[in-house]
Write an enzyme that holds these catalytic residues in place. Structure first.
Site, short mmCIF file in Angstrom:
data_model
loop_
_atom_site.label_atom_id
_atom_site.label_comp_id
_atom_site.label_asym_id
_atom_site.label_seq_id
_atom_site.Cartn_x
_atom_site.Cartn_y
_atom_site.Cartn_z
N ASP A 1 0.87 -1.18 0.00
CA ASP A 1 0.00 0.00 0.00
C ASP A 1 0.90 1.23 0.00
O ASP A 1 1.63 1.48 0.96
CB ASP A 1 -0.89 -0.02 1.24
CG ASP A 1 -1.88 1.13 1.28
OD1 ASP A 1 -1.68 2.13 0.55
OD2 ASP A 1 -2.86 1.05 2.04
N ASP B 1 -2.79 2.59 -5.97
CA ASP B 1 -1.76 2.57 -4.94
C ASP B 1 -1.74 1.30 -4.09
O ASP B 1 -1.16 1.28 -3.00
CB ASP B 1 -1.89 3.79 -4.03
CG ASP B 1 -3.24 3.87 -3.33
OD1 ASP B 1 -4.10 3.00 -3.59
OD2 ASP B 1 -3.44 4.79 -2.52
N GLU B 2 -2.34 0.23 -4.59
CA GLU B 2 -2.38 -1.02 -3.84
C GLU B 2 -2.20 -2.21 -4.76
O GLU B 2 -2.77 -2.25 -5.85
CB GLU B 2 -3.71 -1.17 -3.09
CG GLU B 2 -3.96 -0.13 -2.02
CD GLU B 2 -5.34 -0.27 -1.40
OE1 GLU B 2 -5.42 -0.57 -0.21
OE2 GLU B 2 -6.32 -0.10 -2.13
#
Length: 409
Positions: A9, A104-105
């Site tokens: 993350d 973003d993960e």
């Protein structure tokens, strides 16, 4: 129960990208805005800004009040997507990426000896070092390691920024008890209220509930899936079919007029139609949303139009015109607009209208898309969008990473 998942993350991703690319922003409180206007809200904030209570959704005026030295930066979605692709490549150089969950993960399956705690931690540190070396040292990440992807995601949120948290079978479920219900993925405000009505007010009570109790609380099999995930089972992703395609835009002050709002809607719909065709889908409904503002009060107007399933830009624009004529006549200014295409089906499965020449429309749309993909998105467009060509740039929505080939401006 072995460790089977590693979850990456990236911390305050949009703001971190700006700090990586613009050294003068490093160490300073940064707020990312969709447009540079005093009447909008932050869509991201750096950790320096978060320390003052600035977060996603904080209005600009409030952010200034909380943090006098905050620097506002207009979002650059294309840059964030390009950096995202480099980050995926960097992680892939260390271990296969199983799922890209958002901009973003990402989640990585652990195999063989990687499932040993020492090896898994070493892999996580290798990923962090590779990102710093290959992409940028200011793009920090929090990594969670756990028996399944769900618990690894929870672990990644436990230590930020730049964290590394391992949840082993021996740690569970006690390690989750300090969390709030809404810290658990899949539990929002509405679901929290439902759980409360079923006597579940803490994560400890959630973990103690059996599968039948959670099914009753959720009102569906999703409750049983939650029970299994909390127990460490790795479930296959739910079958998901794209339910909608749409775009929205907060209007800058110079476009907060009816004619300008219509032009922006026209542009948004043309962009959505091109995306729809790129997915080989057709839509059976168009809906329009306009948020009006008068003084400090805001209110939304929504309308929808059913139509024969289509991906034809002209047909969709005609539906927009029908809806626009239904708009309320008001002194309030249009503040934000959005269009959404729903009732989606595969273009190969629709029934064709015997009395409409759809082949001509398909040829036109194919030619439009080919020219715009080759020479630039605004090479050819329908005239209703002319006044808004510079407006409504590409945005990054939750769990949707734009395809730069189709969606870049």
């Amino acid at each position: 129960m072995p460790l089977r998942a590693l979850y990456v993350d990236f911390n305050s991703y949009f703001a971190s990208v700006e700090q990586q690319l613009r050294p003068e922003l490093r160490g300073r409180p940064v707020g990312i805005l969709p447009v540079l206007a005093e009447t909008t809200c932050c869509i991201a904030a750096s950790y320096e800004a978060k320390a003052f209570g600035v977060k996603t959704g904080t209005p600009v005026w409030e952010a200034r009040k909380r943090c006098r030295d905050i620097v506002f930066v207009e979002a650059r979605p294309a840059v964030y997507v390009e950096l995202h692709q480099r980050l995926v490549k960097a992680v892939e150089s260390c271990t296969p990426v199983g799922q890209v969950l958002s901009i973003d993960e990402m989640a990585c399956p652990l195999m063989g000896s990687e499932r040993e705690r020492e090896k898994a931690v070493a892999l996580a540190r290798q990923i962090k070092q590779t990102i710093a070396r290959e992409v940028g040292e200011h793009l920090r990440s929090s990594i969670g390691i756990a028996p399944n992807t769900f618990l690894a995601k929870i672990a990644s949120d436990m230590q930020k920024p730049d964290g590394l948290t391992v949840l082993e079978a021996a740690d569970l479920p006690q390690a989750l008890y300090r969390l709030e219900l809404r810290d658990i993925p899949g539990i929002g405000r509405a679901m929290e209220s439902r759980l409360w009505r079923h006597g579940i007010r803490t994560v400890e009570q959630l973990c103690a509930a059996n599968a039948a109790q959670l099914r009753a609380a959720w009102g569906s099999i999703e409750g049983e899936r939650m029970h299994a995930r909390l127990a460490g089972e790795e479930l296959p992703p739910s079958d998901s079919q794209r339910a909608s395609v749409g775009h929205s835009h907060v209007l800058p002050p110079e476009l907060r007029y009816e004619a300008s709002a219509y032009s922006v809607l026209n542009r948004l719909l043309q962009k959505a139609a091109m995306r729809l065709r790129s997915y080989a889908l057709v839509a059976g409904e168009v809906s329009v949303t306009v948020r009006f503002r008068q003084h400090e009060e805001t209110w939304d107007w929504r309308a929808a139009q059913r139509l024969d399933p289509t991906a034809d830009t002209r047909a969709l624009l005609h539906a927009l015109d029908v809806l626009w004529r239904q708009r309320p006549r008001t002194r309030a200014e249009p503040f934000a607009v959005g269009v959404t295409l729903t009732q989606l089906t595969s273009a190969t499965q629709r029934s064709r209208d015997l009395f409409t020449d759809t082949e001509e429309a398909e040829r036109l749309n194919t030619a439009l898309d080919a020219i715009n993909l080759r020479y630039g998105k605004n090479t050819i467009y329908f005239g209703g969008a002319h006044a808004a060509l510079a407006a409504a740039p590409m945005r990054i929505a939750f769990q949707h990473i734009p395809d730069l080939t189709v969606e870049a401006d």
